[in-house]
Every structure is written in C-alpha cells, then in structure tokens.
Design an enzyme around this catalytic site. Sequence first.
Site, PDB file in Angstrom:
ATOM      1  N   ALA A 257       0.803  -1.229   0.000  1.00 58.08           N
ATOM      2  CA  ALA A 257       0.000   0.000   0.000  1.00 58.08           C
ATOM      3  C   ALA A 257       0.833   1.275   0.000  1.00 58.08           C
ATOM      4  O   ALA A 257       0.270   2.367   0.077  1.00 58.08           O
ATOM      5  CB  ALA A 257      -0.988   0.040   1.162  1.00 58.08           C
ATOM      6  N   ALA A 258       2.143   1.185  -0.129  1.00 53.98           N
ATOM      7  CA  ALA A 258       2.946   2.411  -0.193  1.00 53.98           C
ATOM      8  C   ALA A 258       2.575   3.234  -1.423  1.00 53.98           C
ATOM      9  O   ALA A 258       2.449   4.467  -1.350  1.00 53.98           O
ATOM     10  CB  ALA A 258       4.430   2.067  -0.210  1.00 53.98           C
ATOM     11  N   GLY A 259       2.388   2.573  -2.558  1.00 54.43           N
ATOM     12  CA  GLY A 259       1.973   3.282  -3.763  1.00 54.43           C
ATOM     13  C   GLY A 259       0.589   3.889  -3.616  1.00 54.43           C
ATOM     14  O   GLY A 259       0.327   4.992  -4.091  1.00 54.43           O
ATOM     15  N   ASP A 260      -0.313   3.166  -2.953  1.00 57.73           N
ATOM     16  CA  ASP A 260      -1.653   3.697  -2.718  1.00 57.73           C
ATOM     17  C   ASP A 260      -1.590   4.913  -1.807  1.00 57.73           C
ATOM     18  O   ASP A 260      -2.327   5.890  -2.003  1.00 57.73           O
ATOM     19  CB  ASP A 260      -2.540   2.626  -2.085  1.00 57.73           C
ATOM     20  CG  ASP A 260      -2.793   1.457  -3.020  1.00 57.73           C
ATOM     21  OD1 ASP A 260      -2.720   1.659  -4.246  1.00 57.73           O
ATOM     22  OD2 ASP A 260      -3.064   0.354  -2.522  1.00 57.73           O
TER      23      ASP A 260
END
Length: 320
Positions: A257-260
Amino acid sequence: MQKLLVIGSINMDFVIRTESLPRPGETTIGGKFCQISGGKGANQAVAAARGGCVAVRLLAALGDDDMGRALLKQYGSEDQLSLDLVHKIDDGVTGVATILVDSSGENMICVAPGANAHLQPAQVRAVTDEVFEDSGVLLASNEIPLETVAACIRRATLAGLRIILNPAPVLPELADHPLLKSVDLLTPNEHEARLLSGIEVTDVASAIASARVLQQMGVECVIITLGSQGVVVIPREGQSDPWCVQAPQVVALDTTAAGDCFNGLLAAELAQGQDLKQAVEFAVHGASLSVSCRGAQSSLPTRPEILQFIRGETEQTLPG
C-alpha cells in the site's frame, strides 16, 4: 473547498508474513497471518482522508457478506470519507487479496476481484452531476473493469476535473485505450511503467525514457514511483524539465500500500489547491512513513504524523 472523488476496489487482505517469498512450486512454513482491510481504491481513499485536508468520496463495490459489512463498519469510522457511492452487490462476494510479505518488506499480491468486477459503467452514469461538479480531482486505479474507469474519466473530463490514473494492476488493453488522452497525471511504479512502455526502468534516465513513450499515448504528465529511490516527475517536453523527489530513508517493514498511500496523498493535496511540487513532496514523505508500519490500511498515516515526520527529518538534516 473542492472534494476528491476516488474510484476503485475494496478488498479484504489476507496477509502472510514469512522470512522469504516462495519461488514457483515452493512451499514455505513459519509465516504469521493477519486479516486487514485493503483494495487499491479503498487504500487510496483512506490515505487521502487521513492525510489530507479534503473531503473524500469513494465510488466502489463490495459484497453483501460478512466481510463487506465489516469493511463498511470500519470505513464508517474514517473522518472525511463518504461511503454514499459504495454499492453493495446482492449475492456478491467481497474482493479478497492474498499478500505475501518477506523479512525485507517486499511483497507478492494476488487478487480475486469478487464484487469489484461488478462495478459497471451504469453505476458511474447513476452518479449525480453534483458529485462531479463538487470534486476538483478524480483518482482512479485498475482493480475494477477498465470500461468503468473509462466511463468515470469521461464524466470527470466533462466536469473539468484534474484526472489521476494509477495504472495498477497494468491491463494489457490500457496502452491502446483512448482514455489515456484525458489523463492529466499517470502514476505507474517502475514495473508498471515497463509493462506499458516496453522500457526497463531502473533509474532516473530510464524513467524519463519510459515516460516519453507513455506521453506518446496521450498522457499529459507521468510520475514514476521508484520505491526507496523516490519519484521522478516528467512533464510533457517543452513545459518544464523532469525533476525528482528523493525518499527519506526509513527501515522498511512492509511496502504493501505504499503506492496507494502516495497516490491518495498526492490527489488530496492537489484537490486542496497545492501545487504539484509541494503535493509530490508531501506524498513521498507520507508513503515513506507508511512502509515503516505493517499492513495496508493499518500503515496509512494521519496528517499530523506526516507533518511530524517531515519536521523530524528536517531537524535531522540541519547543519551543526
């Protein structure tokens, strides 16, 4: 203040943490298991609601099952997040993702879309004009049918919204789809940029080369996320030169979820009127902070946490 509209998926994540990721045909033993709310659309909406100063609406679908009801109850506790556009699919199953995370924080993800596959263009057409008129930015991702994303982008274009597309996961038909001509900001990571452009992305120079191919497809500006290396922002040639934002150094426990987190914060900052450079810098710091915690939505930081992180990093870099 204008609102942020997010369209995308809602999933329940089943996470297994293990020392190393299995290779094809291999079984590994000893991992720890947990169940966490996720889905790219939901992750991005929660990241924006927690980390931004903007009201967020999520257009999504989940199943009429125990998982769906549990997720709706959980999202109801998120300040600034509206669920009035979340559709409950009768007799549908909520989407699920199986996520493997190794000791260095790297992950492998497999998604069964469930109700997400039933979010159709008709449900986009049913959204009132007021929702689009009140929104300044649309943030979309690809864990729902591409024709639904395209329908939402068409309405957002007519309403004059700034459009951000996170092309994850990469769909083969996306590269030739006319919707790209309406995208203001395309935000692939290095793997997604390679799949769309055919160029291996390993550094800033190759990121720029990949972005130029994507801009030939119609995209206005490309922002390629490079994990611990930060991001590269590539405007169209002739507008301004490409530029980079380095990621602060942290101990990565889980990159899920880092990209999210980056996309949600970027969209929220732009929706509240920040310029692109400030928005990217804030989003990079928030995403870096998120990888120091485990889980998808459980790792998404609040605005005070991000600001404290930025202040702490600044203090640590002052001379003397």
